[in-house]
Design a protein around this motif. Sequence first.
Motif, PDB file in Angstrom:
ATOM      1  N   PRO A 239       0.824  -1.219   0.000  1.00 43.88           N
ATOM      2  CA  PRO A 239       0.000   0.000   0.000  1.00 43.88           C
ATOM      3  C   PRO A 239       0.857   1.268   0.000  1.00 43.88           C
ATOM      4  CG  PRO A 239       0.054  -0.959   2.205  1.00 43.88           C
ATOM      5  CD  PRO A 239       0.922  -1.842   1.341  1.00 43.88           C
ATOM      6  N   PHE A 240       0.392   2.290  -0.745  1.00 39.98           N
ATOM      7  CA  PHE A 240       1.064   3.586  -0.747  1.00 39.98           C
ATOM      8  C   PHE A 240       0.804   4.299   0.578  1.00 39.98           C
ATOM      9  CE2 PHE A 240       1.285   8.153  -1.974  1.00 39.98           C
ATOM     10  CZ  PHE A 240       2.582   8.159  -2.453  1.00 39.98           C
ATOM     11  N   GLY A 241       1.671   5.197   0.948  1.00 41.21           N
ATOM     12  CA  GLY A 241       1.473   5.974   2.182  1.00 41.21           C
ATOM     13  C   GLY A 241       2.826   6.445   2.707  1.00 41.21           C
ATOM     14  N   TRP A 242       2.826   6.954   3.925  1.00 40.84           N
ATOM     15  CA  TRP A 242       4.048   7.539   4.502  1.00 40.84           C
ATOM     16  C   TRP A 242       5.213   6.555   4.477  1.00 40.84           C
ATOM     17  CZ3 TRP A 242       6.702  11.665   5.495  1.00 40.84           C
ATOM     18  CH2 TRP A 242       7.739  11.643   6.426  1.00 40.84           C
ATOM     19  N   LEU A 243       4.946   5.300   4.771  1.00 48.74           N
ATOM     20  CA  LEU A 243       6.049   4.336   4.874  1.00 48.74           C
ATOM     21  C   LEU A 243       6.689   4.019   3.530  1.00 48.74           C
ATOM     22  CD1 LEU A 243       4.619   1.834   7.513  1.00 48.74           C
ATOM     23  CD2 LEU A 243       6.330   3.648   7.846  1.00 48.74           C
ATOM     24  N   GLU A 244       5.989   4.318   2.440  1.00 46.00           N
ATOM     25  CA  GLU A 244       6.500   3.977   1.113  1.00 46.00           C
ATOM     26  C   GLU A 244       6.818   5.204   0.255  1.00 46.00           C
ATOM     27  OE1 GLU A 244       6.812   1.065  -0.817  1.00 46.00           O
ATOM     28  OE2 GLU A 244       6.180  -0.456   0.613  1.00 46.00           O
ATOM     29  N   CYS A 245       6.323   6.367   0.644  1.00 45.13           N
ATOM     30  CA  CYS A 245       6.384   7.521  -0.259  1.00 45.13           C
ATOM     31  C   CYS A 245       7.835   7.901  -0.595  1.00 45.13           C
ATOM     32  CB  CYS A 245       5.686   8.713   0.388  1.00 45.13           C
ATOM     33  SG  CYS A 245       5.672  10.135  -0.708  1.00 45.13           S
ATOM     34  N   PRO A 246       8.158   8.050  -1.874  1.00 41.16           N
ATOM     35  CA  PRO A 246       9.537   8.382  -2.260  1.00 41.16           C
ATOM     36  C   PRO A 246       9.817   9.878  -2.284  1.00 41.16           C
ATOM     37  CG  PRO A 246       8.244   7.970  -4.221  1.00 41.16           C
ATOM     38  CD  PRO A 246       7.306   7.801  -3.047  1.00 41.16           C
ATOM     39  N   SER A 247       8.749  10.717  -2.210  1.00 42.96           N
ATOM     40  CA  SER A 247       8.910  12.159  -2.443  1.00 42.96           C
ATOM     41  C   SER A 247       8.957  12.948  -1.156  1.00 42.96           C
ATOM     42  CB  SER A 247       7.748  12.669  -3.299  1.00 42.96           C
ATOM     43  OG  SER A 247       7.645  11.951  -4.474  1.00 42.96           O
ATOM     44  N   VAL A 248       9.714  12.478  -0.197  1.00 46.10           N
ATOM     45  CA  VAL A 248       9.832  13.142   1.103  1.00 46.10           C
ATOM     46  C   VAL A 248      11.161  13.904   1.130  1.00 46.10           C
ATOM     47  CG1 VAL A 248      10.003  12.760   3.598  1.00 46.10           C
ATOM     48  CG2 VAL A 248       8.419  11.384   2.230  1.00 46.10           C
ATOM     49  N   THR A 249      11.109  15.132   1.592  1.00 45.34           N
ATOM     50  CA  THR A 249      12.324  15.954   1.692  1.00 45.34           C
ATOM     51  C   THR A 249      13.363  15.259   2.565  1.00 45.34           C
ATOM     52  OG1 THR A 249      11.245  18.050   1.241  1.00 45.34           O
ATOM     53  CG2 THR A 249      13.186  18.144   2.653  1.00 45.34           C
ATOM     54  N   CYS A 278       7.167  17.339   1.911  1.00 45.96           N
ATOM     55  CA  CYS A 278       7.105  16.457   0.740  1.00 45.96           C
ATOM     56  C   CYS A 278       6.647  17.245  -0.477  1.00 45.96           C
ATOM     57  CB  CYS A 278       6.149  15.302   1.014  1.00 45.96           C
ATOM     58  SG  CYS A 278       4.433  15.820   1.270  1.00 45.96           S
ATOM     59  N   CYS A 279       6.415  16.528  -1.571  1.00 45.47           N
ATOM     60  CA  CYS A 279       6.073  17.212  -2.820  1.00 45.47           C
ATOM     61  C   CYS A 279       4.680  17.801  -2.785  1.00 45.47           C
ATOM     62  CB  CYS A 279       6.212  16.259  -3.999  1.00 45.47           C
ATOM     63  SG  CYS A 279       5.068  14.878  -3.938  1.00 45.47           S
ATOM     64  N   THR A 280       3.905  17.478  -1.766  1.00 42.19           N
ATOM     65  CA  THR A 280       2.546  18.014  -1.741  1.00 42.19           C
ATOM     66  C   THR A 280       2.231  18.537  -0.337  1.00 42.19           C
ATOM     67  OG1 THR A 280       0.244  17.453  -2.148  1.00 42.19           O
ATOM     68  CG2 THR A 280       1.643  15.619  -1.606  1.00 42.19           C
ATOM     69  N   SER A 281       0.988  18.361   0.115  1.00 41.83           N
ATOM     70  CA  SER A 281       0.543  19.053   1.311  1.00 41.83           C
ATOM     71  C   SER A 281       1.231  18.600   2.592  1.00 41.83           C
ATOM     72  CB  SER A 281      -0.964  18.823   1.466  1.00 41.83           C
ATOM     73  OG  SER A 281      -1.397  19.294   2.705  1.00 41.83           O
ATOM     74  N   THR A 283       0.136  18.929   5.505  1.00 42.58           N
ATOM     75  CA  THR A 283      -0.807  18.429   6.514  1.00 42.58           C
ATOM     76  C   THR A 283      -1.659  17.258   6.024  1.00 42.58           C
ATOM     77  OG1 THR A 283      -2.365  20.124   5.794  1.00 42.58           O
ATOM     78  CG2 THR A 283      -1.028  20.646   7.718  1.00 42.58           C
ATOM     79  N   ARG A 284      -1.440  16.860   4.793  1.00 46.39           N
ATOM     80  CA  ARG A 284      -2.289  15.785   4.244  1.00 46.39           C
ATOM     81  C   ARG A 284      -2.038  14.465   4.962  1.00 46.39           C
ATOM     82  NH1 ARG A 284      -1.790  14.965  -2.048  1.00 46.39           N
ATOM     83  NH2 ARG A 284      -2.909  16.937  -2.011  1.00 46.39           N
ATOM     84  N   ASP A 285      -3.139  13.733   5.164  1.00 45.05           N
ATOM     85  CA  ASP A 285      -3.037  12.372   5.678  1.00 45.05           C
ATOM     86  C   ASP A 285      -2.530  11.497   4.524  1.00 45.05           C
ATOM     87  OD1 ASP A 285      -3.482   9.779   6.381  1.00 45.05           O
ATOM     88  OD2 ASP A 285      -5.592  10.030   6.924  1.00 45.05           O
ATOM     89  N   CYS A 286      -1.358  10.909   4.700  1.00 44.67           N
ATOM     90  CA  CYS A 286      -0.723  10.162   3.607  1.00 44.67           C
ATOM     91  C   CYS A 286      -1.596   9.011   3.112  1.00 44.67           C
ATOM     92  CB  CYS A 286       0.632   9.622   4.042  1.00 44.67           C
ATOM     93  SG  CYS A 286       1.806  10.916   4.435  1.00 44.67           S
ATOM     94  N   SER A 287      -2.478   8.514   3.974  1.00 51.83           N
ATOM     95  CA  SER A 287      -3.285   7.371   3.547  1.00 51.83           C
ATOM     96  C   SER A 287      -4.347   7.793   2.529  1.00 51.83           C
ATOM     97  CB  SER A 287      -3.945   6.690   4.754  1.00 51.83           C
ATOM     98  OG  SER A 287      -4.873   7.564   5.333  1.00 51.83           O
TER      99      SER A 287
END
Length: 332
Positions: A239-249, A278-281, A283-287
């Motif tokens: 599943p995509f989300g915080w643990l997998e996201c590649p676009s984190v500063t 990250c590349c987007t919000s 405050t966004r909930d990564c899920s």
Amino acid sequence: MKTVSSLLDDHWYERYKKISKLNFRSSIYDVTNRCNLRCKGCFFFSSGEHEAAAEENDIEKWHAFVEKEMERGVNLAILIGGEPTLCLDRIEAFYKRMPTFCATNGLIKVPRDRFPDMMVGLSLWGTPEDEATLRGKDTFKISSANYAGDPHTYYLYTITPKQLGKTEEIIRKIKDVGLKVHMQLLSNDEGVDGFSWKPEELIAIRDEMDAMLDAYPETVISCKYYHEIITTGQMLGRPFGWLECPSVTIAKDNREPQPKRLINFIRWSSDLQTMHRCCTSETRDCSTCKDGAAHMSWVMVNKRAHMRSTKDFQNWIEVYEMFAKLYQFIPW
Ligand code: SF4
Ligand code: SF4
């Protein structure tokens, strides 16, 4: 581990060779905190990123900053905002030095004598009625007049649940003004009523996106694997989300273990010092994140995982090609 040549026939190997030497090192830059629109659901304003730092107004500092970014290895600048075209001199600081992509609402025309081949992505949020609801204005009318037939421009069409059944109307309009289109999905950060995705709508929109690609292959820059990933939020059963996201500063990435990620990625604020998460919000909930570029990058950084079968690796190649086309590293 299977090898590339054992997985691919000659045709696919040729395609692989064309992208295998590309070595993207992208970062994202808020060019300004201002915008000439205020869209409901804009992640920049809804998460308060426009107030995270004061804009740097000294243009010499922008030039020096871009030089330092190049020393850091960045070879693709993705300019966002606010609205970057409000500050053409800042855009120029990037454009003079490296491949540059400018995301804009298209209300202002980038002067092509000054930026002849800069890739421009025009944001579009749907039909005139939906744009009026979400953005207060039918931006297509203005942006299409500004950019019709421009070979270095495409529409970045943010599909909302309200667009179900209407995407063909939009794609045809874009084709008729001689432009290309790339599709992504709205993350309803401001909880606008009726604009959050229901599971059955995601299944339906995937079919519609596939149908658009089949019907308009010269206009739509996409691939079916991308549609699958973005609508299901799943890649190879993960599943995509915080643990997998590649676009984190990079400086904000304290994940353990560290997932595959974009190398040295930073999203800079317009003071040229503050970094966003990250590349987007912020405050966004990564899920609930549906960000198209983050999902694309997720596939791209996971090359090895896709080398388990020919089909998986072909899917990986298609996503990589799509990214390379969108940023003008290979022709449409
Ligand atoms: S045009 Fe873009 S930056 Fe401006 S408010 Fe809309 S989404 Fe946000
Ligand atoms: S909001 Fe989206 S892009 Fe940002 S860290 Fe979360 S998953 Fe990644």
